[in-house]
Design an enzyme around this catalytic site. Structure first.
Site, short mmCIF file in Angstrom:
data_model
loop_
_atom_site.label_atom_id
_atom_site.label_comp_id
_atom_site.label_asym_id
_atom_site.label_seq_id
_atom_site.Cartn_x
_atom_site.Cartn_y
_atom_site.Cartn_z
N GLU A 298 105.70 31.66 98.76
CA GLU A 298 105.50 31.54 97.32
C GLU A 298 104.82 30.22 96.94
O GLU A 298 105.28 29.50 96.06
CB GLU A 298 106.84 31.70 96.59
CG GLU A 298 107.48 33.05 96.85
CD GLU A 298 108.76 33.29 96.09
OE1 GLU A 298 109.51 32.34 95.87
OE2 GLU A 298 109.00 34.46 95.72
N ASP A 376 114.47 40.79 97.70
CA ASP A 376 114.86 39.57 96.99
C ASP A 376 116.08 39.79 96.10
O ASP A 376 115.92 39.93 94.89
CB ASP A 376 113.67 39.09 96.14
CG ASP A 376 113.84 37.66 95.63
OD1 ASP A 376 114.77 36.98 96.10
OD2 ASP A 376 113.05 37.24 94.78
N GLU A 404 120.60 36.07 89.44
CA GLU A 404 119.20 36.09 89.04
C GLU A 404 118.71 37.46 88.56
O GLU A 404 118.18 37.58 87.47
CB GLU A 404 118.34 35.60 90.21
CG GLU A 404 116.86 35.71 89.97
CD GLU A 404 116.04 35.23 91.15
OE1 GLU A 404 116.61 34.76 92.16
OE2 GLU A 404 114.80 35.31 91.06
#
Ligand SMILES: *[C@@H]1O[C@H](CO)[C@@H](O)[C@H](O)[C@H]1NC(C)=O
Ligand SMILES: *[C@@H]1O[C@H](CO)[C@@H](O)[C@H](O)[C@H]1NC(C)=O
Ligand SMILES: *[C@@H]1O[C@H](CO)[C@@H](O)[C@H](O)[C@H]1NC(C)=O
Ligand SMILES: *[C@@H]1O[C@H](CO)[C@@H](O)[C@H](O)[C@H]1NC(C)=O
Ligand SMILES: *[C@@H]1O[C@H](CO)[C@@H](O)[C@H](O)[C@H]1NC(C)=O
Ligand SMILES: *[C@@H]1O[C@H](CO)[C@@H](O)[C@H](O)[C@H]1NC(C)=O
Ligand SMILES: *[C@@H]1O[C@H](CO)[C@@H](O)[C@H](O)[C@H]1NC(C)=O
Ligand SMILES: *[C@@H]1O[C@H](CO)[C@@H](O)[C@H](O)[C@H]1NC(C)=O
Ligand SMILES: *[C@@H]1O[C@H](CO)[C@@H](O)[C@H](O)[C@H]1NC(C)=O
Ligand SMILES: *[C@@H]1O[C@H](CO)[C@@H](O)[C@H](O)[C@H]1NC(C)=O
Ligand SMILES: *[C@@H]1O[C@H](CO)[C@@H](O)[C@H](O)[C@H]1NC(C)=O
Ligand SMILES: *[C@@H]1O[C@H](CO)[C@@H](O)[C@H](O)[C@H]1NC(C)=O
Length: 836
Positions: A298, A376, A404
């Site tokens: 990333e 993820d 998240e």
């Protein structure tokens, strides 16, 4: 003193609690005074150095017993065991001072022995940390009213039991929903580290032994002399609790911070840079646990930039740390951007593709840290196949306490049942039992290291995570890191007793809510293995199914008007299923043997495909979203049944959040169902989707100073349309005549609460004010906010038990503020028992 504490015991239940003590409240237990005579009369802590975890254990026992029983025991650090004492120390020190260690089994690092048989209590650790763990264990028993005689030893499943904070040096926290950092502000370490010590205390009580304090997306200015001194202060705050410091590094630091022309891991100047930095840090923090590295992921720098392997990158740090006994946690979260037009492209394949050939090339003090699933932290993923592909490398599982993708601590989601689907998964390497929990312990493949890491987002909020109920995830993480074979429900119940009450109704109610919470969230967010259908390009909070596709991130659903799901088969798809050992590969390769809950993860099917349950995919979507949201509604009355049994402060905080979740679960339900109804054109057999007889659309009301607003994406508004004020500084009015039969209703208003403004709304029934509210969720909830009318900002307020006569005039006056134009979506008039 005792008298005072006794009266505190009587009124303790109603005393306001802000959550700071979490599960270490040491609240008085019922009839505490009856037990105090049978308690030992003193504490012997076999270390008089104040920074010693054994010293801490002594004071913790003293405070705990005083809180629970109102009896203050004296502490001595003298030799040996006096009669009727609690002795705490290392096994070695106990033996040296003449204690008998007969019958105490050999302990592993951090393990302990606890015996309360006979008149004395022995709490003996393999090391000082273990002794402290034993003291917390004994106090946990007492605080739960368990005064039984026990004698046993316990050892950790694995040596690595870390948490990873994603705190930035400016004080913000990536995925932080509980306020700013307790460690950093304005580019450096905060002066007052009281909360850092308090955090270490909580973590030690569940046997977490290290904290990586800064974000994996690291900033090289952490390495300044001033900041290294600050890290030393954090380590000092942690040390009395046996918690060690770890830090994340920016791979490009030699260039960004050191002024070198390169960060090539094989360049001698780069090696010298890291050796020097590491030596500098160990001068300040001699017991540092090690480094966490996110490389070539990333946008982060890494060894691939110089055509070096990821193992060469990891070993660079390993060699610098090795003389100091430190370890490198090297993240396996490495992937490239992909093109969805390529049917065989698959981000899920990346970890094995990048790491499999490096097996055996990492130094012994490197641990590859692997997210539980291949994508993820989604609401459901299959076990990462990388665990089955590294037989000569130490591994750790990466879990996420930070919610998240899972409601951001504004939805109750008790995560251990999800984690257990991975920890207990048998990968059948070489056709032999290969449970993930035995791989990460090092036992399955005879590795010296391994364990777990959890991403945690505690902040300055007194609740730590922004939500009292979310703390069960942090508690259970530590418990499972120590012993992943434990049952999530029994861990939860320990937490409830310690956090709230020994009252059975409290225990049963919070157990029910928590155990139903992950299945409910999965049902109303994304089911059948399609992943959490949240907005992956923006907040990761509310719904946005379209955001998954047509971008390079590879979290695709490949949904079109006939079909949905990722074909990850070897026979016709991305080949991902072939990354598993044969027995697992065969199960997932075949649609007949793929479990329904992962169907769309592995297969691309028609919406009319029949599940093993007999239902079609699309109808299952509709049904699950309705039943999940229905379950979330029940959490409100369940919690309300505890009024008076939980202190008012925490009662109100939790009630607010459960009410929010109930409303937002309906936003989720409707967004996902409308999206797939629109895409597939297949109606809901039960005729619920798109059909809301109890709603009055705001756009259909009589408007003045308000105008219709087409919401984008369309499915984030009931009937695709909301209303906003026509001016930025003048109130708008929406009116309607209610045509429902006279009676008592719950009256809900769906509106949008944006960051960047605090509108206020007032609702009237025939000129009588029912209530008034502000668009200030950004201050009260803590989830990632939105500046748009969308699935993140959409929310509901409910007025309960409103008497309505047929023909009554309902009026809402909305006053805009900032960028928030007092948006309204609809009003819902709910007869008792109806959810909509
Ligand atoms: C006492 O604690 C200090 C600090 O942790 C440690 O260095 C020392 O070795 C301990 N002493 C004994 C005898 O365990
Ligand atoms: C404890 O006893 C040991 C052995 O009897 C002795 O060497 C040591 O000095 C004593 N320590 C203290 C603090 O009394
Ligand atoms: C932040 O740090 C800078 C120096 O790095 C300093 O000039 C500034 O005053 C600090 N601001 C605050 C609010 O402490
Ligand atoms: C790193 O931290 C420094 C000092 O706080 C700050 O100026 C800089 O913007 C940060 N870099 C990044 C990429 O966040
Ligand atoms: C080692 O690091 C220190 C502190 O960052 C710095 O002052 C020193 O110049 C460095 N030495 C080398 C050889 O890089
Ligand atoms: C890495 O290798 C590629 C070819 O494999 C080459 O084009 C590139 O220049 C190399 N980069 C470096 C920094 O050596
Ligand atoms: C904690 O967070 C909640 C929600 O974000 C907020 O309402 C409350 O004011 C915060 N409390 C503190 C002490 O930070
Ligand atoms: C096989 O893959 C192609 C794309 O290459 C896809 O269009 C087709 O639907 C797949 N067939 C089956 C039976 O899934
Ligand atoms: C999916 O639907 C298409 C057309 O609607 C049909 O031709 C095809 O056979 C179906 N596939 C499966 C696997 O049912
Ligand atoms: C839905 O919106 C359309 C305009 O987009 C409007 O004509 C219609 O009346 C609305 N339906 C309801 C039930 O309010
Ligand atoms: C209201 O404010 C927003 C942004 O502050 C602006 O884009 C918009 O044009 C304003 N609307 C009116 C009607 O003034
Ligand atoms: C509500 O107030 C308006 C004036 O503000 C008045 O015209 C109207 O009659 C009132 N309605 C009722 C039901 O009292």
């Amino acid at each position: 003193m005792v008298r005072y504490l006794f009266s505190f015991a009587l009124f303790g239940l109603v005393a306001a609690e802000n959550g700071l003590n979490a599960w270490l409240r040491y609240a008085p237990i019922p009839n505490a005074q009856n037990y105090s005579a049978s308690l030992p009369s003193s504490i012997v802590s076999l270390n008089s150095t104040e920074t010693s975890p054994v010293y801490t254990a002594g004071t913790e026992l003293q405070n705990g017993i005083q809180g629970i029983f109102g009896k203050r025991l004296s502490i001595s650090h003298a030799n040996g065991t006096t009669s009727s004492s609690i002795v705490v120390g290392t096994v070695d020190e106990y033996a040296k001072t003449g204690g008998s260690v007969q019958g105490i089994p050999e302990l592993d690092e951090d393990g302990f022995w606890l015996s309360s048989k006979g008149g004395n209590v022995q709490i003996l650790g393999e090391n000082e940390r273990g002794a402290l763990y034993g003291a917390f264990e004994y106090l946990s028993m007492l605080a739960q009213g368990n005064l039984s005689s026990v004698a046993y030893a316990t050892n950790p499943n694995a040596p690595v039991r870390w948490v990873n904070q994603w705190d930035n040096l400016d004080g913000s926290i990536e995925r932080g929903y509980g306020g700013p950092s307790i460690f950093f502000e304005n580019g450096t370490i905060v002066n007052d580290l009281t909360r850092a010590g308090d955090y270490a205390r909580l973590l030690a009580s569940v046997r977490v032994n290290a904290v990586v304090v800064n974000n994996v997306n690291a900033n090289s200015t952490l390495l300044s002399t001033r900041n290294i001194q600050g890290l030393g202060r954090i380590a000092d705050a942690f040390r009395p609790y046996g918690v060690r410091l770890g830090i994340s590094l920016d791979f490009a630091s030699p260039m960004d911070f050191g002024g070198l022309p390169t960060y090539d891991p094989l360049d001698p100047s780069v090696i010298a840079f890291w050796t020097n930095v590491t030596n500098q840090i160990y001068e300040t923090v001699p017991d540092m646990a090690g480094y966490l590295v996110k490389a070539n992921s990333e946008g982060q720098a890494g060894p691939l930039t110089y055509n070096r392997t990821l193992s060469q990158g990891g070993n660079l740090f390993a060699k610098a740390l090795q003389p100091h006994g430190g370890i490198v946690m090297f993240r396996a979260f490495v992937y490239n951007m992909l093109n969805e037009s390529d049917w065989k492209a698959d981000r899920a394949n990346a970890a094995v593709q990048f790491f499999k050939d490096l097996d055996g090339q990492f130094d012994d003090n490197v641990v590859v840290q692997i997210k539980y699933g291949p994508i993820d932290f989604q609401v459901r993923e299959p076990t990462s196949p990388l665990f089955a592909n590294l037989l000569n490398t130490s591994t750790a599982i990466e879990l996420e306490v930070a919610q998240e993708y899972l409601g951001q601590q504004c939805h109750l989601v008790y995560l251990p049942p999800l984690w257990k689907t991975v920890l207990d998964f048998d990968l059948r390497v070489n056709n032999q039992s290969s449970l993930v929990r035995n791989i990460i312990s090092g036992k399955r493949f005879n590795r010296p290291l391994g364990g777990s890491a959890a991403v945690v987002n505690v902040g300055t909020n007194t609740t730590w995570l922004g939500s009292h109920l979310a703390m069960s995830n942090l508690y259970a993480y530590g418990r499972l890191a120590w012993d992943p074979a434990q049952d999530p429900q029994s861990i939860l119940q320990d937490w409830i007793r310690l956090t709230f009450s020994l009252d059975n109704e409290v225990i049963d109610t919070i157990t029910q809510m928590s155990m139903e919470s992950w299945p409910a969230y999965e049902s109303y967010s994304g089911n059948l293995g399609i992943q959490t259908l949240t907005d992956i390009l923006y907040t990761h909070f509310g719904p946005n199914p379209a955001s998954q596709d047509n971008n390079g991130y590879g979290q695709w659903t490949r949904a079109d008007h006939l079909t949905i799901g990722m074909d990850r088969t070897v026979s016709n798809g991305t080949g991902f299923s072939g990354q598993y050992p044969p027995e697992i590969y065969e199960m997932y390769e075949n649609i007949e043997t793929t479990p329904d809950n992962l169907l769309l993860w592995f297969h691309h099917v028609n919406y009319t495909q029949r599940l093993q349950s007999g239902q079609t995919v699309i109808q299952h979507f509709y049904d699950a979203h309705y039943s999940g949201a229905d379950t979330a509604q029940t959490f409100v009355p369940l919690w309300e049944s505890l009024e008076g049994k939980v202190d008012t402060e925490r009662y109100n905080d939790v009630l607010f959040r459960q009410t929010y979740q109930a409303g937002h679960s309906i936003v989720w339900r409707d967004a996902i169902n409308n999206y797939y109804y629109n895409l597939s054109g297949i109606p809901d057999e039960a005729n619920r989707v798109g059909n809301h007889p109890y709603r009055v659309e705001a756009e259909s009301m009589t408007l003045s100073g308000y105008e219709p607003y087409p919401v984008n994406p369309f499915e984030m508004a009931s009937n695709f349309t909301a209303i906003i004020t026509t001016s930025n500084n003048t109130a708008g009015t929406a009116m309607t005549t209610l045509q429902y039969p006279s009676g008592t209703y719950d009256l809900g208003v769906n509106y949008y609460d944006l960051i960047g403004g605090k509108s206020n709304w007032e609702i009237y029934l025939n000129n009588r004010t029912l209530g008034r509210w502000y668009g200030n969720n950004e201050d009260t909830l803590g989830h990632a906010p939105s500046t748009y009318l969308d699935g993140h900002s959409a929310t509901r307020i409910t007025f309960r038990d409103v008497q309505i006569q047929k023909g009554d005039m309902l009026k809402i006056v909305g006053m805009p503020n900032g960028i928030e134009p007092a948006p309204l979506d609809y009003v819902v008039v709910l007869p008792k028992g109806i959810v909509d």
